[in-house]
Design a protein around this motif. Sequence first.
Motif, PDB file in Angstrom:
ATOM      1  N   LEU A  47       0.972  -0.734  -0.055  1.00 35.70           N
ATOM      2  CA  LEU A  47      -0.192   0.386   0.051  1.00 35.70           C
ATOM      3  C   LEU A  47       0.627   1.068   0.069  1.00 35.70           C
ATOM      4  N   HIS A  48       0.785   2.077  -0.911  1.00 39.95           N
ATOM      5  CA  HIS A  48       1.991   3.379  -1.258  1.00 39.95           C
ATOM      6  C   HIS A  48       0.932   4.597  -0.857  1.00 39.95           C
ATOM      7  N   LEU A  49       1.138   4.834   0.758  1.00 39.29           N
ATOM      8  CA  LEU A  49       0.211   6.377   0.482  1.00 39.29           C
ATOM      9  C   LEU A  49       0.830   7.650  -0.246  1.00 39.29           C
ATOM     10  N   ASP A  50       0.454   8.223  -0.635  1.00 38.29           N
ATOM     11  CA  ASP A  50       0.458   9.289  -1.677  1.00 38.29           C
ATOM     12  C   ASP A  50      -0.420  10.678  -1.168  1.00 38.29           C
ATOM     13  N   GLU A  51       0.264  11.795  -0.905  1.00 40.12           N
ATOM     14  CA  GLU A  51      -1.248  12.958  -0.978  1.00 40.12           C
ATOM     15  C   GLU A  51      -1.420  13.738  -1.935  1.00 40.12           C
ATOM     16  N   THR A  52      -0.806  13.481  -3.376  1.00 33.58           N
ATOM     17  CA  THR A  52      -0.672  14.234  -4.829  1.00 33.58           C
ATOM     18  C   THR A  52      -1.617  13.204  -5.977  1.00 33.58           C
TER      19      THR A  52
END
Length: 107
Positions: A47-52
């Motif tokens: 799981l990759h958490l990304d704000e953009t």
Amino acid sequence: MVNIGAIVLNVSDRHRASGFWSQALGYKPKPENPDFLVDPSGKGVRLHLDETDRTHLDLWAEPGQQQAEVDRLLALGATKPDWVYPEHADFVVLADPEGNLFCVIGD
């Protein structure tokens, strides 16, 4: 074939999301990049958490098979949207027949 290697999840606060998803799934942040949560047993999808970036799937191709997989997916009905790639990108952005974007990651 490709495999779901990661789910990229768009979040507004990576630290809060990491705390929640780590506890919810029993995943651990990767030491070299805490935005990547991994299943300690090695069985689950990263799981990759990304704000953009927007929420999407990262499909991982076998070594040397990225272009063959892209061609196969295009033949199945995927399309290749206009995309500005960073230099030395290891991914190809495609869209499924419904317009959902996904990446094919290669070597």
